[in-house]
Scaffold this motif. Structure first.
Motif, short mmCIF file in Angstrom:
data_model
loop_
_atom_site.label_atom_id
_atom_site.label_comp_id
_atom_site.label_asym_id
_atom_site.label_seq_id
_atom_site.Cartn_x
_atom_site.Cartn_y
_atom_site.Cartn_z
N ASP A 102 -1.15 8.05 4.78
CA ASP A 102 -2.40 7.91 4.05
C ASP A 102 -3.31 6.91 4.78
OD1 ASP A 102 -3.47 6.15 1.25
OD2 ASP A 102 -4.14 8.17 1.72
N ASP A 103 -4.52 7.30 4.97
CA ASP A 103 -5.47 6.48 5.73
C ASP A 103 -5.73 5.13 5.06
OD1 ASP A 103 -7.17 6.19 8.00
OD2 ASP A 103 -8.89 6.53 6.69
N ASP A 104 -5.91 5.12 3.74
CA ASP A 104 -6.15 3.85 3.05
C ASP A 104 -4.95 2.92 3.17
OD1 ASP A 104 -8.74 4.41 2.29
OD2 ASP A 104 -8.22 5.00 0.25
N ALA A 105 -3.76 3.46 3.04
CA ALA A 105 -2.55 2.64 3.15
C ALA A 105 -2.43 2.02 4.54
CB ALA A 105 -1.32 3.47 2.82
N GLN A 106 -2.79 2.78 5.57
CA GLN A 106 -2.74 2.25 6.94
C GLN A 106 -3.79 1.17 7.13
OE1 GLN A 106 -3.21 5.80 9.25
NE2 GLN A 106 -1.02 6.26 9.25
N ARG A 107 -4.95 1.37 6.58
CA ARG A 107 -6.01 0.35 6.69
C ARG A 107 -5.63 -0.92 5.93
NH1 ARG A 107 -11.76 3.49 5.90
NH2 ARG A 107 -11.79 4.50 7.93
N ILE A 108 -5.03 -0.74 4.77
CA ILE A 108 -4.59 -1.90 3.99
C ILE A 108 -3.55 -2.68 4.77
CG2 ILE A 108 -3.28 -2.57 1.92
CD1 ILE A 108 -4.80 -0.20 0.51
N GLU A 109 -2.61 -1.97 5.37
CA GLU A 109 -1.59 -2.65 6.17
C GLU A 109 -2.24 -3.41 7.33
OE1 GLU A 109 2.40 -1.87 8.82
OE2 GLU A 109 1.98 -0.53 7.14
N LEU A 110 -3.20 -2.81 7.99
CA LEU A 110 -3.89 -3.48 9.08
C LEU A 110 -4.62 -4.73 8.59
CD1 LEU A 110 -4.77 -3.63 12.04
CD2 LEU A 110 -6.67 -2.10 11.45
N ALA A 111 -5.30 -4.61 7.45
CA ALA A 111 -6.02 -5.77 6.90
C ALA A 111 -5.05 -6.92 6.60
CB ALA A 111 -6.77 -5.36 5.63
N PHE A 112 -3.92 -6.60 6.00
CA PHE A 112 -2.92 -7.63 5.71
C PHE A 112 -2.41 -8.26 7.00
CE2 PHE A 112 -2.98 -6.51 1.36
CZ PHE A 112 -2.22 -7.42 0.65
N ARG A 113 -2.13 -7.43 7.99
CA ARG A 113 -1.60 -7.96 9.24
C ARG A 113 -2.63 -8.85 9.93
NH1 ARG A 113 3.14 -5.49 10.81
NH2 ARG A 113 2.88 -5.13 13.00
N LEU A 114 -3.89 -8.46 9.93
CA LEU A 114 -4.93 -9.25 10.59
C LEU A 114 -5.24 -10.54 9.83
CD1 LEU A 114 -7.44 -6.45 11.63
CD2 LEU A 114 -5.97 -7.79 13.15
N LEU A 115 -5.29 -10.46 8.51
CA LEU A 115 -5.72 -11.61 7.72
C LEU A 115 -4.57 -12.50 7.25
CD1 LEU A 115 -8.51 -9.87 5.66
CD2 LEU A 115 -8.81 -11.51 7.52
N LEU A 116 -3.41 -11.90 6.99
CA LEU A 116 -2.31 -12.67 6.41
C LEU A 116 -1.08 -12.70 7.30
CD1 LEU A 116 -2.61 -11.43 2.72
CD2 LEU A 116 -3.71 -13.41 3.78
N SER A 117 -1.14 -12.02 8.42
CA SER A 117 -0.04 -11.98 9.40
C SER A 117 1.27 -11.44 8.81
CB SER A 117 0.21 -13.37 10.00
OG SER A 117 -0.94 -13.81 10.67
N ARG A 118 1.13 -10.48 7.92
CA ARG A 118 2.31 -9.83 7.35
C ARG A 118 1.91 -8.46 6.79
NH1 ARG A 118 2.41 -9.59 1.83
NH2 ARG A 118 1.06 -11.03 0.70
N ARG A 119 2.92 -7.68 6.51
CA ARG A 119 2.68 -6.39 5.86
C ARG A 119 2.59 -6.59 4.36
NH1 ARG A 119 6.92 -2.65 9.21
NH2 ARG A 119 5.54 -2.37 11.00
N PRO A 120 1.82 -5.75 3.67
CA PRO A 120 1.77 -5.85 2.22
C PRO A 120 3.07 -5.31 1.62
CG PRO A 120 0.51 -3.95 2.93
CD PRO A 120 0.93 -4.69 4.17
N THR A 121 3.44 -5.83 0.46
CA THR A 121 4.55 -5.24 -0.26
C THR A 121 4.10 -3.89 -0.81
OG1 THR A 121 3.91 -6.21 -2.39
CG2 THR A 121 5.37 -7.55 -0.96
N ALA A 122 5.04 -3.10 -1.26
CA ALA A 122 4.69 -1.79 -1.85
C ALA A 122 3.77 -1.97 -3.05
CB ALA A 122 5.95 -1.04 -2.24
N ASP A 123 4.05 -2.99 -3.86
CA ASP A 123 3.21 -3.26 -5.03
C ASP A 123 1.81 -3.68 -4.62
OD1 ASP A 123 2.82 -3.60 -7.92
OD2 ASP A 123 2.73 -5.75 -7.44
N GLU A 124 1.69 -4.56 -3.63
CA GLU A 124 0.38 -4.99 -3.15
C GLU A 124 -0.41 -3.80 -2.61
OE1 GLU A 124 1.18 -9.57 -1.70
OE2 GLU A 124 1.76 -7.91 -0.38
N SER A 125 0.24 -2.97 -1.85
CA SER A 125 -0.43 -1.81 -1.28
C SER A 125 -0.94 -0.88 -2.38
CB SER A 125 0.53 -1.06 -0.35
OG SER A 125 -0.15 -0.02 0.30
N ARG A 126 -0.11 -0.61 -3.37
CA ARG A 126 -0.50 0.25 -4.49
C ARG A 126 -1.68 -0.36 -5.25
NH1 ARG A 126 0.06 -0.41 -9.40
NH2 ARG A 126 1.70 -1.96 -9.25
N ARG A 127 -1.60 -1.67 -5.49
CA ARG A 127 -2.69 -2.35 -6.22
C ARG A 127 -3.99 -2.33 -5.42
NH1 ARG A 127 0.19 -7.76 -7.64
NH2 ARG A 127 -1.93 -8.47 -7.29
#
Length: 76
Positions: free
Chosen positions: A1-26
């Protein structure tokens, strides 16, 4: 899913980690809600330009949420 990939990238760039499944869904839910709010009553009849503007507004808000998080501001 494109949004999920973008969310993961945003988390990695801004927080230096991957989002949890719950964070990604939210975040996916947040994007949909902000885009729908941006379109308002035009949601069913919005043209492509309006839909793109709504998505851009949603992603801008998501970035601001992450930047304003404690995790971004403070190092553990």
């Amino acid at each position: 899913d494109d949004d999920a990939q973008r969310i993961e990238l945003a988390f990695r760039l801004l927080l230096s980690r991957r989002p949890t499944a719950d964070e990604s869904r939210r975040m996916v839910d947040f994007l949909a809600a902000v885009a729908a709010d941006h379109l308002g009553a035009k949601a069913g009849s919005a043209d492509v330009t309006q839909q793109v503007a709504a998505q851009r507004a949603a992603w801008t808000q998501l970035a601001l949420v992450l930047i304003n998080s404690n995790e971004f501001s403070y190092v553990d």
